[in-house]
Design a protein around this motif. Sequence first.
Motif, short mmCIF file in Angstrom:
data_model
loop_
_atom_site.label_atom_id
_atom_site.label_comp_id
_atom_site.label_asym_id
_atom_site.label_seq_id
_atom_site.Cartn_x
_atom_site.Cartn_y
_atom_site.Cartn_z
N THR A 295 15.62 -10.14 -3.15
CA THR A 295 16.17 -9.80 -4.47
C THR A 295 15.45 -8.60 -5.05
OG1 THR A 295 16.78 -12.10 -4.90
CG2 THR A 295 16.54 -10.67 -6.81
N LEU A 296 14.12 -8.59 -4.93
CA LEU A 296 13.33 -7.47 -5.42
C LEU A 296 12.27 -7.13 -4.37
CD1 LEU A 296 12.23 -6.91 -9.09
CD2 LEU A 296 10.75 -6.22 -7.20
N PRO A 297 12.63 -6.31 -3.39
CA PRO A 297 11.68 -5.98 -2.32
C PRO A 297 10.47 -5.21 -2.85
CG PRO A 297 13.94 -5.32 -1.76
CD PRO A 297 13.92 -5.65 -3.22
N LEU A 298 9.31 -5.57 -2.34
CA LEU A 298 8.09 -4.82 -2.63
C LEU A 298 7.48 -4.39 -1.30
CD1 LEU A 298 6.47 -6.90 -5.53
CD2 LEU A 298 7.69 -4.72 -5.69
N ILE A 299 7.48 -3.10 -1.05
CA ILE A 299 7.03 -2.53 0.21
C ILE A 299 5.79 -1.68 -0.03
CG2 ILE A 299 7.64 -1.03 2.14
CD1 ILE A 299 10.60 -1.87 1.59
N ARG A 300 4.72 -1.99 0.68
CA ARG A 300 3.44 -1.28 0.56
C ARG A 300 2.97 -1.26 -0.91
NH1 ARG A 300 2.18 3.71 4.15
NH2 ARG A 300 0.43 2.39 4.73
N TYR A 301 2.94 -2.42 -1.49
CA TYR A 301 2.59 -2.60 -2.90
C TYR A 301 1.08 -2.81 -3.01
CZ TYR A 301 2.75 -4.72 -7.60
OH TYR A 301 2.56 -5.02 -8.93
N GLU A 302 0.42 -1.94 -3.76
CA GLU A 302 -1.04 -2.03 -3.92
C GLU A 302 -1.36 -2.94 -5.10
OE1 GLU A 302 -5.08 0.68 -3.93
OE2 GLU A 302 -3.12 1.68 -4.00
N ILE A 303 -2.03 -4.06 -4.84
CA ILE A 303 -2.23 -5.07 -5.88
C ILE A 303 -3.52 -4.88 -6.68
CG2 ILE A 303 -0.82 -6.77 -4.69
CD1 ILE A 303 -3.43 -8.17 -3.81
N GLY A 304 -4.35 -3.90 -6.29
CA GLY A 304 -5.58 -3.65 -7.04
C GLY A 304 -6.77 -4.46 -6.55
N ASP A 305 -6.72 -4.95 -5.32
CA ASP A 305 -7.82 -5.72 -4.74
C ASP A 305 -8.49 -4.94 -3.61
OD1 ASP A 305 -7.22 -7.78 -6.40
OD2 ASP A 305 -6.78 -9.25 -4.84
N LEU A 306 -9.70 -5.37 -3.30
CA LEU A 306 -10.40 -4.91 -2.11
C LEU A 306 -10.69 -6.11 -1.21
CD1 LEU A 306 -12.97 -2.45 -3.73
CD2 LEU A 306 -10.92 -1.82 -2.47
N ALA A 307 -10.63 -5.89 0.10
CA ALA A 307 -10.91 -6.95 1.06
C ALA A 307 -11.54 -6.34 2.30
CB ALA A 307 -9.64 -7.71 1.43
N VAL A 308 -12.14 -7.19 3.11
CA VAL A 308 -12.79 -6.77 4.36
C VAL A 308 -11.93 -7.22 5.54
CG1 VAL A 308 -14.83 -7.00 5.82
CG2 VAL A 308 -15.08 -6.87 3.32
N LYS A 309 -11.67 -6.30 6.44
CA LYS A 309 -10.91 -6.64 7.64
C LYS A 309 -11.77 -7.48 8.57
CE LYS A 309 -7.81 -4.52 11.02
NZ LYS A 309 -7.20 -3.25 11.45
#
Length: 427
Positions: A295-309
Amino acid sequence: MSLGDLALGTSFVKKIRSWREVFKKDSTELKEIQKEKLRKMLSHASENSPFYKSFSIPLDQDPFKTLKNFPILPKQTLKERVDEFLTTDQTKGLTSITSSGSTGAPSKVYFNSEELSSNRALQIIWWEWAGYKFGNSVLQTGVNMKRSAEKKLKDYLLNTRYIDAVSHDENQIKEELELLLEHPRQHFVGYASSIFLFAKVANKYNIKGVKFDSIISIGEKLLPNFRKEIDTAFQSPIYDTYGASEGFLIASQCRKGTYHIMSPHLVLEILDEQGNEVKPGEMGRVVLTGLDNFTLPLIRYEIGDLAVKASDQTCSCGLQLPVLGEIVGRITEFIKTPRGKYITVQTVVRLMKKFEEIDQYKVIQHSESELEIELVSGIKLDSRYEEKISSEYERVLEEKLNIKFTQVPKISKAKTGKFQLIESRLN
């Protein structure tokens, strides 16, 4: 639960059965599911969403290659142009969800009933990883006390008692703890800071005997000192979850404590400042592509978080889902020094642990050289004590900072009901 679906026109039961089958699959099958769902989502968004249609991005045979050609989407763009993302002409019959706004202005997203049922079913899967079974009793803290008819029915069907997470005070928490001694609940679900406050009161007043089959942390980062306090108070298994209020259920801990990424539900990228995928063990920006909200696609949306791979993608729990290394937190939850270094929440927690007289604290950064630290303590803290804290900060940060101290009766929460350990007021 089938009667609930009938009453509400939802498909929760069908969705939870479907998700259970998905998570039984091996890593190869899970990768193929993600790939095919991504292919469908990129095609659907490119054809039906005015925002994505405007880019005219060619669809490669490999959807992951196609994905890299899409721009990274800032939160502000979604907020200002939300109608352009919709793939339908009208919002009647859709459910809107507004984000918390913890990293800026809140944004709104829409779901149809099928998509909403899928998300809610996936959340219950997380509860099941923590030992939950239908019929088990749940105590849940949250910020939305205006429960709609749908949510009231959900609470009833899930045997959930829902209480306010915003207005906790010691007397209210003591009453809840006493009630739990008389009428135990099998699972405790709530914001990390809310559960932490329950634990602090239990430990302070030596209230023993409150235990749960599991404690499930939602909505905000479960800090190390929070986990320690909760474990001391309740001696119950703690499961942390990681999501975003735009409808992303990102990762959840299994019984081994590993964070598993919901790869059939989304694509998670951890990117450096240049937009490249970081290496294992490195920290980067969290960028998400949803695979279930058409209904509302979000593609490559930056949420404002940092994480470690993660360095290791395996876990002995049996789940074949990929693994997330570490959830560092919001980009705003950092101290930026005059030399341009970023000091994490974890560093602040380790530093403040040295000062046992301080019960709670909040670090507010007004400028790169000016900090304010709000302190809660049972004793009056004089200037000599403040000098000790300042010296420790300067030793750890290796820089001279102007620190102002304010002793307060309690640390205020954000409007969302969340506890923010670091508040950055830098432009």
